[in-house]
Design a protein around this motif. Structure first.
Motif, PDB file in Angstrom:
ATOM      1  N   SER A 165     -18.213   0.290   0.883  1.00 33.23           N
ATOM      2  CA  SER A 165     -17.065  -0.332   0.222  1.00 33.23           C
ATOM      3  C   SER A 165     -17.420  -1.746  -0.234  1.00 33.23           C
ATOM      4  CB  SER A 165     -15.866  -0.377   1.175  1.00 33.23           C
ATOM      5  OG  SER A 165     -15.489   0.931   1.583  1.00 33.23           O
ATOM      6  N   SER A 215      -5.027   6.617  15.589  1.00 30.05           N
ATOM      7  CA  SER A 215      -6.428   7.018  15.592  1.00 30.05           C
ATOM      8  C   SER A 215      -6.589   8.506  15.887  1.00 30.05           C
ATOM      9  CB  SER A 215      -7.201   6.223  16.647  1.00 30.05           C
ATOM     10  OG  SER A 215      -6.764   6.577  17.950  1.00 30.05           O
ATOM     11  N   THR A 267     -13.204   1.063  -2.707  1.00 26.40           N
ATOM     12  CA  THR A 267     -13.064   1.463  -1.307  1.00 26.40           C
ATOM     13  C   THR A 267     -13.619   2.866  -1.171  1.00 26.40           C
ATOM     14  OG1 THR A 267     -11.059   0.137  -1.031  1.00 26.40           O
ATOM     15  CG2 THR A 267     -11.472   1.851   0.605  1.00 26.40           C
ATOM     16  N   TYR A 285     -14.041   6.275   1.064  1.00 27.72           N
ATOM     17  CA  TYR A 285     -13.460   7.049   2.159  1.00 27.72           C
ATOM     18  C   TYR A 285     -14.360   8.236   2.497  1.00 27.72           C
ATOM     19  CZ  TYR A 285      -9.145   4.553   0.968  1.00 27.72           C
ATOM     20  OH  TYR A 285      -8.207   3.581   0.707  1.00 27.72           O
ATOM     21  N   GLU A 333       0.799  -1.222   0.000  1.00 28.60           N
ATOM     22  CA  GLU A 333       0.000   0.000   0.000  1.00 28.60           C
ATOM     23  C   GLU A 333       0.833   1.274   0.000  1.00 28.60           C
ATOM     24  OE1 GLU A 333       0.162  -1.374   4.370  1.00 28.60           O
ATOM     25  OE2 GLU A 333      -0.122  -2.284   2.397  1.00 28.60           O
ATOM     26  N   GLU A 358     -11.619   8.439   6.891  1.00 23.66           N
ATOM     27  CA  GLU A 358     -12.159   7.218   7.486  1.00 23.66           C
ATOM     28  C   GLU A 358     -12.666   6.320   6.368  1.00 23.66           C
ATOM     29  OE1 GLU A 358     -13.990   8.827  11.746  1.00 23.66           O
ATOM     30  OE2 GLU A 358     -15.320   8.463  10.039  1.00 23.66           O
ATOM     31  N   LYS A 359     -12.486   5.035   6.522  1.00 25.79           N
ATOM     32  CA  LYS A 359     -13.053   4.096   5.561  1.00 25.79           C
ATOM     33  C   LYS A 359     -14.523   3.891   5.901  1.00 25.79           C
ATOM     34  CE  LYS A 359     -10.288   0.938   4.166  1.00 25.79           C
ATOM     35  NZ  LYS A 359      -9.436  -0.278   4.098  1.00 25.79           N
ATOM     36  N   GLN A 366      -5.536   4.821  -1.981  1.00 25.26           N
ATOM     37  CA  GLN A 366      -5.225   5.975  -1.136  1.00 25.26           C
ATOM     38  C   GLN A 366      -4.613   7.111  -1.950  1.00 25.26           C
ATOM     39  OE1 GLN A 366      -2.954   4.794   2.329  1.00 25.26           O
ATOM     40  NE2 GLN A 366      -4.173   2.951   2.620  1.00 25.26           N
ATOM     41  N   THR A 413      -3.676   8.362   9.330  1.00 26.60           N
ATOM     42  CA  THR A 413      -4.287   7.270  10.082  1.00 26.60           C
ATOM     43  C   THR A 413      -3.998   5.960   9.350  1.00 26.60           C
ATOM     44  OG1 THR A 413      -6.369   7.496   8.867  1.00 26.60           O
ATOM     45  CG2 THR A 413      -6.129   8.805  10.888  1.00 26.60           C
ATOM     46  N   ASP A 414      -4.556   4.869   9.848  1.00 25.78           N
ATOM     47  CA  ASP A 414      -4.375   3.588   9.153  1.00 25.78           C
ATOM     48  C   ASP A 414      -4.894   3.665   7.721  1.00 25.78           C
ATOM     49  OD1 ASP A 414      -3.161   2.240  11.248  1.00 25.78           O
ATOM     50  OD2 ASP A 414      -5.064   1.582  12.109  1.00 25.78           O
ATOM     51  N   GLU A 415      -5.939   4.466   7.504  1.00 26.32           N
ATOM     52  CA  GLU A 415      -6.556   4.561   6.183  1.00 26.32           C
ATOM     53  C   GLU A 415      -5.680   5.304   5.179  1.00 26.32           C
ATOM     54  OE1 GLU A 415      -8.276   4.842   9.013  1.00 26.32           O
ATOM     55  OE2 GLU A 415      -9.343   2.949   8.684  1.00 26.32           O
ATOM     56  N   THR A 416      -4.718   6.090   5.661  1.00 28.42           N
ATOM     57  CA  THR A 416      -3.875   6.867   4.740  1.00 28.42           C
ATOM     58  C   THR A 416      -2.388   6.613   4.957  1.00 28.42           C
ATOM     59  OG1 THR A 416      -4.165   8.722   6.299  1.00 28.42           O
ATOM     60  CG2 THR A 416      -5.497   8.742   4.292  1.00 28.42           C
TER      61      THR A 416
END
Length: 277
Positions: A163, A265, A168, A170, A107, A157-158, A197, A232-235
């Motif tokens: 999704s 977070s 996906t 966001y 990723e 945020e996902k 992303q 964050t985890d999403e990015t």
């Protein structure tokens, strides 16, 4: 410093392909999609071919570079090349070349590009400016700035319910220390190509450059200038290997990119900022 990101797509009973992107000093100078010449029997063989091809590219592009990093997302393949690193270094012209083979998650921005190239997706050169990533966990100046000056914090945020296995979705969340200012902008991104992303960030940058959208956000209390983009985890895939990251905000807007290496977070950020309010 020369960096080469390589990946492969193994296709049983069909042609398999290698994708590579080469960077010098953080700028992309080459990308390619190459058919695997032999007939690999499994994915590992394909990744070994990708690393072998990356070494060939390193010989072509190394020039005066003495430090070369080759990345791949297969731990087994990377370990195999780490074991013969010294022998491979001897094949390079001159002396003093430091050749490093490292694992990197798919990723990550440039690895996602190599993955896309291996699937024969067209990928444009990524000349988007990147910014230094700052850890906020022990930075009282950042935490107090967010708490006391009501800075806008942007993050993604996902959205699981929107999704699918083909896209996906966001949600762009913008909030101050006290409240959420905006969370109604959704970005459904089709999978495939140069990483979801990366393409989500590109679309958001375009939107945040639109005067009409910016005006609507300002009415809600959003201030782009001197704001923060929270990784964050999403990015996390927007972060490179050198403590730099692409942003979801336009590069012309003064802002900072922040993160916590352990707890990524938003709740962690605002909990830490609370003692400065």
């Amino acid at each position: 410093m020369l960096e080469i990101y390589c990946d492969s797509s193994y296709n049983e009973n069909e042609d398999s392909y290698i994708g590579c992107t080469v960077l010098r000093g953080g700028r992309q100078i080459h990308q390619s999609t190459t058919r695997v010449p032999a007939s690999p029997e499994n994915n590992l063989e394909c990744e070994l071919d990708a690393l072998d091809f990356a070494v060939s590219l390193a010989r072509i592009f190394c020039g005066t570079d003495k430090e070369i990093f080759i990345y791949n997302d297969s731990t087994e393949a990377v370990r195999a090349f780490q074991a013969k690193r010294v022998e491979i270094e001897k094949e390079f012209p001159g002396s003093g070349v430091s050749l490093n083979f490292e694992y990197i998650p798919r990723e990550k921005v440039h690895q996602a590009t190599a993955d896309s190239l291996s699937k024969k997706f067209p990928v444009f050169f990524l000349d988007v400016l990147s910014f230094e990533v700052e850890s906020f966990s022990r930075r009282e100046d950042i935490l107090s700035d967010i708490a006391r000056n009501e800075r806008s914090v942007f993050y993604l945020e996902k959205v699981p319910e929107e999704s699918t296995n083909k896209k996906t979705c966001y949600r762009l969340v913008i909030r101050s220390f006290k409240k959420i200012l905006s969370d109604d902008r959704l970005y459904p991104i089709k999978k495939g190509g140069p990483g979801t992303q990366v393409r989500a960030a590109e679309q958001i940058r375009k939107d945040l450059s639109d005067p009409e959208i910016r005006s609507d956000l300002e009415v809600k209390g959003v201030r782009l200038e001197n704001s923060y983009f929270l990784l964050t985890d999403e990015t996390w895939g927007l972060r490179g290997t050198d403590n730099q990251a692409q942003s979801i905000l336009p590069t012309t807007v003064p802002h900072r990119i922040i993160c916590d290496e352990v707890d990524r977070s938003p709740e962690n950020l605002f909990m830490r900022a609370e003692r400065f309010s």
